[in-house]
Design a protein around this motif. Sequence first.
Motif, short mmCIF file in Angstrom:
data_model
loop_
_atom_site.label_atom_id
_atom_site.label_comp_id
_atom_site.label_asym_id
_atom_site.label_seq_id
_atom_site.Cartn_x
_atom_site.Cartn_y
_atom_site.Cartn_z
N PHE A 13 0.84 -1.21 0.00
CA PHE A 13 0.00 0.00 0.00
C PHE A 13 0.87 1.25 0.00
CE2 PHE A 13 -2.03 3.52 2.20
CZ PHE A 13 -3.22 3.65 1.49
N LEU A 14 1.89 1.30 0.85
CA LEU A 14 2.72 2.50 0.97
C LEU A 14 3.47 2.80 -0.34
CD1 LEU A 14 4.16 2.03 4.58
CD2 LEU A 14 2.39 3.64 3.82
N ALA A 15 4.08 1.78 -0.93
CA ALA A 15 4.86 2.01 -2.15
C ALA A 15 3.98 2.50 -3.29
CB ALA A 15 5.59 0.72 -2.55
N TRP A 16 2.86 1.84 -3.50
CA TRP A 16 1.97 2.22 -4.60
C TRP A 16 1.25 3.52 -4.31
CZ3 TRP A 16 1.75 0.71 -9.49
CH2 TRP A 16 2.44 -0.46 -9.83
N PHE A 17 0.95 3.79 -3.04
CA PHE A 17 0.34 5.08 -2.71
C PHE A 17 1.25 6.23 -3.09
CE2 PHE A 17 0.46 8.69 0.12
CZ PHE A 17 -0.80 9.24 -0.12
N PHE A 18 2.52 6.16 -2.66
CA PHE A 18 3.45 7.26 -2.97
C PHE A 18 3.64 7.42 -4.47
CE2 PHE A 18 4.93 6.87 1.52
CZ PHE A 18 4.83 8.22 1.86
N LEU A 19 3.70 6.33 -5.20
CA LEU A 19 3.86 6.42 -6.65
C LEU A 19 2.66 7.10 -7.31
CD1 LEU A 19 5.42 5.73 -9.21
CD2 LEU A 19 4.36 3.46 -9.17
N ILE A 20 1.46 6.67 -6.95
CA ILE A 20 0.25 7.22 -7.57
C ILE A 20 0.00 8.66 -7.10
CG2 ILE A 20 -2.27 6.95 -7.67
CD1 ILE A 20 -1.76 3.89 -7.47
N ASP A 21 0.23 8.91 -5.82
CA ASP A 21 -0.04 10.23 -5.26
C ASP A 21 0.89 11.30 -5.81
OD1 ASP A 21 -1.39 11.95 -3.19
OD2 ASP A 21 0.66 12.06 -2.41
N SER A 22 2.03 10.90 -6.34
CA SER A 22 3.02 11.88 -6.80
C SER A 22 2.64 12.56 -8.10
CB SER A 22 4.38 11.19 -6.98
OG SER A 22 4.34 10.28 -8.08
N VAL A 23 1.67 12.01 -8.83
CA VAL A 23 1.43 12.45 -10.21
C VAL A 23 0.85 13.86 -10.28
CG1 VAL A 23 0.14 11.98 -12.32
CG2 VAL A 23 1.16 10.09 -11.03
N ALA A 24 -0.25 14.12 -9.56
CA ALA A 24 -1.02 15.35 -9.75
C ALA A 24 -0.19 16.60 -9.50
CB ALA A 24 -2.25 15.34 -8.85
N PHE A 25 0.46 16.69 -8.35
CA PHE A 25 1.16 17.92 -8.02
C PHE A 25 2.50 18.05 -8.74
CE2 PHE A 25 -2.03 19.35 -5.34
CZ PHE A 25 -1.70 20.59 -4.83
N SER A 26 3.03 16.95 -9.23
CA SER A 26 4.21 17.06 -10.10
C SER A 26 3.84 17.82 -11.37
CB SER A 26 4.73 15.67 -10.45
OG SER A 26 5.17 14.97 -9.31
N VAL A 27 2.67 17.50 -11.93
CA VAL A 27 2.19 18.20 -13.13
C VAL A 27 1.86 19.66 -12.82
CG1 VAL A 27 0.36 18.27 -14.87
CG2 VAL A 27 1.33 16.07 -14.16
N ILE A 28 1.17 19.89 -11.71
CA ILE A 28 0.80 21.26 -11.32
C ILE A 28 2.04 22.12 -11.13
CG2 ILE A 28 -0.20 22.64 -9.45
CD1 ILE A 28 -2.28 20.39 -9.12
N ALA A 29 3.04 21.58 -10.44
CA ALA A 29 4.27 22.33 -10.20
C ALA A 29 5.01 22.60 -11.50
CB ALA A 29 5.17 21.58 -9.21
#
Length: 300
Positions: free
Chosen positions: A193-209
């Motif tokens: 859960f932790l590994a896949w959460f961090f991978l998936i959660d990283s997408v949105a704000f990487s694009v926004i930034a």
Amino acid sequence: MSDWIVSLEGTEAGHQLAMMLALSAALLHAFFGALQKGRHDPWLSRGVIDFCYGLMALPFALFVVPWPEPHMWPIFAGAFVIHTAYKLAQGYTYTFGAYTVVYPVVRGTGPLFAVIGAGIVFGEHFTGVQWAGVFTLVAGIFGLAVYNLRTITVGRETMMPALMLAVLTGAFVALYTTYDAYGIRATADPFTFLAWFFLIDSVAFSVIAGLRYRSMAERPALGPLFSRGVLGAVVAFFSFGSVMLATRLDKVGEAAVLRETSTVFAALIGWLILGEKVGPRRLSLMALIALGAVIVEMGG
């Protein structure tokens, strides 16, 4: 290590480890907040941190932890939506309001809602003594917000919408705490859960930034920005990972309350590292927060 963590669920040793993990998360969360408060644009800082922890999580998700079970993908999708909404609300909260005022409101609202949510979702019930501890901790946190509000001299005209956004952000804190506790309990291996959460959660704000950086007239140097991003990513891994493991090992509500002692650690960091004045009133409020956490723990 996964087997060892799972073997401690529901035991006294698991309870003690959960308490230590939640307090560790509180200390690390205070450092995480200080990193976002730094000299860089907070939207950029958050995006770079997310990008870095996504890169760090990628090899663990693909090659180290077991592959997620099929029923986990809708859970990850829900977590992505909730955390993106939380970070957007947090970003606007910090944009409109002074950090020292809105941060305690966010952190004070979160545990109160989280304890209620844990009661509904997981059937957890606090004793009367524990509820007294929750209200003591929340009173100290909100008292700190009121004290800071009285002392600020700039940005007062936007403080009311900022406070409303802070309450909304606190509600999202409670929502993701409860939801993620459900998610980490739904998989056989908590580190999946932790590994896949961090991978998936990283997408949105990487694009926004990235979009925000491209639109800036004066772009900051990438070296210092990514140095902060790497440090923030490491802190985020251990902070979020610790509290999520605590919610798997023991009660979600207790972990949520203990994590909000981060307000005390944040004030101590401001005093010891950033050179901010504390004073007897803030010290008293910090002691009240710590006392509330102790009451919750001892009253269980």
